[in-house]
Design a protein around this motif. Structure first.
Motif, PDB file in Angstrom:
ATOM      1  N   PRO A   1     -13.635   7.386  31.888  1.00  0.00           N
ATOM      2  CA  PRO A   1     -12.672   6.797  32.829  1.00  0.00           C
ATOM      3  C   PRO A   1     -11.858   5.655  32.231  1.00  0.00           C
ATOM      4  O   PRO A   1     -10.829   5.275  32.781  1.00  0.00           O
ATOM      5  N   ASP A   2     -12.323   5.103  31.105  1.00  0.00           N
ATOM      6  CA  ASP A   2     -11.592   4.036  30.424  1.00  0.00           C
ATOM      7  C   ASP A   2     -10.525   4.673  29.528  1.00  0.00           C
ATOM      8  O   ASP A   2     -10.837   5.309  28.523  1.00  0.00           O
ATOM      9  N   VAL A   3      -9.258   4.496  29.880  1.00  0.00           N
ATOM     10  CA  VAL A   3      -8.162   5.173  29.184  1.00  0.00           C
ATOM     11  C   VAL A   3      -7.571   4.332  28.051  1.00  0.00           C
ATOM     12  O   VAL A   3      -6.529   4.683  27.492  1.00  0.00           O
ATOM     13  N   THR A   4      -8.243   3.237  27.683  1.00  0.00           N
ATOM     14  CA  THR A   4      -7.730   2.358  26.632  1.00  0.00           C
ATOM     15  C   THR A   4      -7.482   3.114  25.335  1.00  0.00           C
ATOM     16  O   THR A   4      -6.513   2.846  24.614  1.00  0.00           O
ATOM     17  N   PHE A   5      -8.355   4.059  25.008  1.00  0.00           N
ATOM     18  CA  PHE A   5      -8.223   4.829  23.765  1.00  0.00           C
ATOM     19  C   PHE A   5      -6.871   5.516  23.686  1.00  0.00           C
ATOM     20  O   PHE A   5      -6.243   5.569  22.622  1.00  0.00           O
ATOM     21  N   LEU A   6      -6.394   6.044  24.807  1.00  0.00           N
ATOM     22  CA  LEU A   6      -5.091   6.698  24.834  1.00  0.00           C
ATOM     23  C   LEU A   6      -3.947   5.683  24.845  1.00  0.00           C
ATOM     24  O   LEU A   6      -2.913   5.888  24.208  1.00  0.00           O
ATOM     25  N   GLU A   7      -4.132   4.600  25.562  1.00  0.00           N
ATOM     26  CA  GLU A   7      -3.075   3.593  25.669  1.00  0.00           C
ATOM     27  C   GLU A   7      -2.692   3.015  24.307  1.00  0.00           C
ATOM     28  O   GLU A   7      -1.529   2.690  24.067  1.00  0.00           O
ATOM     29  N   THR A   8      -3.674   2.908  23.420  1.00  0.00           N
ATOM     30  CA  THR A   8      -3.395   2.331  22.097  1.00  0.00           C
ATOM     31  C   THR A   8      -2.573   3.264  21.208  1.00  0.00           C
ATOM     32  O   THR A   8      -2.099   2.854  20.148  1.00  0.00           O
ATOM     33  N   GLN A   9      -2.387   4.532  21.630  1.00  0.00           N
ATOM     34  CA  GLN A   9      -1.605   5.478  20.831  1.00  0.00           C
ATOM     35  C   GLN A   9      -0.103   5.394  21.114  1.00  0.00           C
ATOM     36  O   GLN A   9       0.696   6.019  20.408  1.00  0.00           O
ATOM     37  N   ASP A  10       0.276   4.610  22.141  1.00  0.00           N
ATOM     38  CA  ASP A  10       1.690   4.350  22.447  1.00  0.00           C
ATOM     39  C   ASP A  10       2.515   5.641  22.555  1.00  0.00           C
ATOM     40  O   ASP A  10       3.628   5.736  22.022  1.00  0.00           O
TER      41      ASP A  10
ATOM     42  N   LEU B   1       7.727  15.219  25.644  1.00  0.00           N
ATOM     43  CA  LEU B   1       7.376  13.911  25.116  1.00  0.00           C
ATOM     44  C   LEU B   1       8.486  13.467  24.170  1.00  0.00           C
ATOM     45  O   LEU B   1       9.257  14.276  23.660  1.00  0.00           O
ATOM     46  N   THR B   2       8.543  12.156  23.921  1.00  0.00           N
ATOM     47  CA  THR B   2       9.518  11.624  22.968  1.00  0.00           C
ATOM     48  C   THR B   2       8.893  11.629  21.583  1.00  0.00           C
ATOM     49  O   THR B   2       7.874  10.968  21.355  1.00  0.00           O
ATOM     50  N   HIS B   3       9.470  12.369  20.675  1.00  0.00           N
ATOM     51  CA  HIS B   3       8.928  12.504  19.335  1.00  0.00           C
ATOM     52  C   HIS B   3       9.354  11.332  18.449  1.00  0.00           C
ATOM     53  O   HIS B   3      10.332  10.632  18.757  1.00  0.00           O
ATOM     54  N   PRO B   4       8.628  11.106  17.359  1.00  0.00           N
ATOM     55  CA  PRO B   4       8.848   9.880  16.562  1.00  0.00           C
ATOM     56  C   PRO B   4      10.160   9.836  15.795  1.00  0.00           C
ATOM     57  O   PRO B   4      10.535   8.776  15.316  1.00  0.00           O
ATOM     58  N   LEU B   5      10.858  10.963  15.673  1.00  0.00           N
ATOM     59  CA  LEU B   5      12.129  10.971  14.938  1.00  0.00           C
ATOM     60  C   LEU B   5      13.246  11.444  15.862  1.00  0.00           C
ATOM     61  O   LEU B   5      13.745  12.558  15.738  1.00  0.00           O
ATOM     62  N   PRO B   6      13.619  10.610  16.841  1.00  0.00           N
ATOM     63  CA  PRO B   6      14.667  11.044  17.774  1.00  0.00           C
ATOM     64  C   PRO B   6      15.964  11.344  17.038  1.00  0.00           C
ATOM     65  O   PRO B   6      16.337  10.664  16.092  1.00  0.00           O
ATOM     66  N   GLY B   7      16.619  12.416  17.475  1.00  0.00           N
ATOM     67  CA  GLY B   7      17.858  12.817  16.829  1.00  0.00           C
ATOM     68  C   GLY B   7      17.661  13.795  15.699  1.00  0.00           C
ATOM     69  O   GLY B   7      18.622  14.378  15.199  1.00  0.00           O
ATOM     70  N   SER B   8      16.410  13.991  15.279  1.00  0.00           N
ATOM     71  CA  SER B   8      16.144  14.934  14.199  1.00  0.00           C
ATOM     72  C   SER B   8      16.243  16.364  14.717  1.00  0.00           C
ATOM     73  O   SER B   8      15.849  16.663  15.838  1.00  0.00           O
ATOM     74  N   LEU B   9      16.784  17.236  13.876  1.00  0.00           N
ATOM     75  CA  LEU B   9      16.870  18.648  14.243  1.00  0.00           C
ATOM     76  C   LEU B   9      15.710  19.456  13.660  1.00  0.00           C
ATOM     77  O   LEU B   9      15.789  20.674  13.557  1.00  0.00           O
TER      78      LEU B   9
ATOM     79  N   ASP C   1      12.759  21.306  14.097  1.00  0.00           N
ATOM     80  CA  ASP C   1      12.118  21.949  15.248  1.00  0.00           C
ATOM     81  C   ASP C   1      10.603  22.003  15.118  1.00  0.00           C
ATOM     82  O   ASP C   1       9.899  22.323  16.067  1.00  0.00           O
ATOM     83  N   SER C   2      10.090  21.690  13.931  1.00  0.00           N
ATOM     84  CA  SER C   2       8.639  21.737  13.727  1.00  0.00           C
ATOM     85  C   SER C   2       7.996  20.363  13.895  1.00  0.00           C
ATOM     86  O   SER C   2       6.793  20.210  13.698  1.00  0.00           O
ATOM     87  N   GLN C   3       8.799  19.375  14.239  1.00  0.00           N
ATOM     88  CA  GLN C   3       8.269  18.018  14.403  1.00  0.00           C
ATOM     89  C   GLN C   3       7.213  18.017  15.512  1.00  0.00           C
ATOM     90  O   GLN C   3       7.443  18.565  16.595  1.00  0.00           O
ATOM     91  N   ALA C   4       6.070  17.394  15.255  1.00  0.00           N
ATOM     92  CA  ALA C   4       4.961  17.439  16.215  1.00  0.00           C
ATOM     93  C   ALA C   4       4.403  16.051  16.486  1.00  0.00           C
ATOM     94  O   ALA C   4       4.448  15.165  15.631  1.00  0.00           O
ATOM     95  N   ILE C   5       3.894  15.875  17.687  1.00  0.00           N
ATOM     96  CA  ILE C   5       3.119  14.699  18.058  1.00  0.00           C
ATOM     97  C   ILE C   5       1.662  15.134  18.146  1.00  0.00           C
ATOM     98  O   ILE C   5       1.358  16.142  18.788  1.00  0.00           O
ATOM     99  N   THR C   6       0.788  14.384  17.520  1.00  0.00           N
ATOM    100  CA  THR C   6      -0.643  14.682  17.631  1.00  0.00           C
ATOM    101  C   THR C   6      -1.286  13.669  18.573  1.00  0.00           C
ATOM    102  O   THR C   6      -1.193  12.462  18.356  1.00  0.00           O
TER     103      THR C   6
END
Length: 206
Positions: free
Chosen positions: A119-128, A175-183, A185-190
């Motif tokens: 129930p403690d979601v801190t682990f996810l919050e730190t991933q921004d 989701l907003t990926h780390p390289l906005p504006g990049s074309l 298509d294989s860019q992924a968020i883990t």
């Protein structure tokens, strides 16, 4: 117990619940005092019952241990049906993935385990992690369902079966990926969901 020699065999056939069963402490023991169960009789019938704490058996507790296994899954924004994406531009693209996290932990003797969400979601919050329009996600755990929420509402959900460890991860919005504006298509968020998983054995070790 051998009546002639005094030799004994103690056999543990199932798990016991230790006194601190809600604490993850490998090496915790239960001590069974069998002293008062022993009678010694001499040749002319004089009998003595052994005093307490002179014949003791200790039973070492078993606790869950994390394995080296890694569970991964892949979902695709292209498969979202949100009026913006093309709704599956390539065969095999999906917004939901399922599997099992049961192999991440071995519970040992104290079966059967229960799988739950932390129930403690801190682990996810730190991933921004950022949802639609670059807004940081917020998280809530209700029972065995985790919901991530962004500017557009629900961004993704994770459900977990308490008995089997089966999970379903569903991407609901982009989701907003780390390289906005990049074309690219294989860019992924883990997304690391490891710290959101709790495994509890039968006597409460977590």
């Amino acid at each position: 117990l051998d009546a002639a020699t005094g030799q004994y065999v103690f056999t543990l056939q199932d798990q016991l619940t230790p006194p601190m069963h809600d604490v993850l402490q490998d090496g915790e023991t239960i001590t069974i005092d069998l002293s008062g169960m022993i009678e010694v009789t001499d040749n002319d019938g004089d009998k003595i019952v052994v005093d307490g704490q002179s014949f003791m058996i200790s039973v070492d507790d078993d606790v869950p241990i994390q394995t080296s296994a890694v569970v991964t899954g892949l979902v695709h924004e292209d498969a979202l049906q949100n009026g913006q994406s093309d709704g599956n531009e390539e065969t095999g693209q999906v917004v939901a993935v399922s599997g099992s996290i049961a192999g991440l932990v071995t519970v040992g003797a104290d079966e059967a385990p229960t799988y739950s969400l932390n129930p403690d979601v801190t682990f996810l919050e730190t991933q921004d992690l950022l949802g639609k329009d670059g807004v940081e996600l917020t998280y809530a755990v209700t029972g065995n369902t985790l919901t991530a929420t962004g500017a557009g509402g629900t961004a993704f959900t994770l459900t977990l079966d308490a008995v089997t460890g089966e999970y379903v991860f569903t991407l609901v919005d982009q989701l907003t990926h780390p390289l906005p504006g990049s074309l690219d298509d294989s860019q992924a968020i883990t997304i690391d969901l490891s710290g959101m998983i709790e495994v509890t054995d039968n006597d409460g070790d977590k």
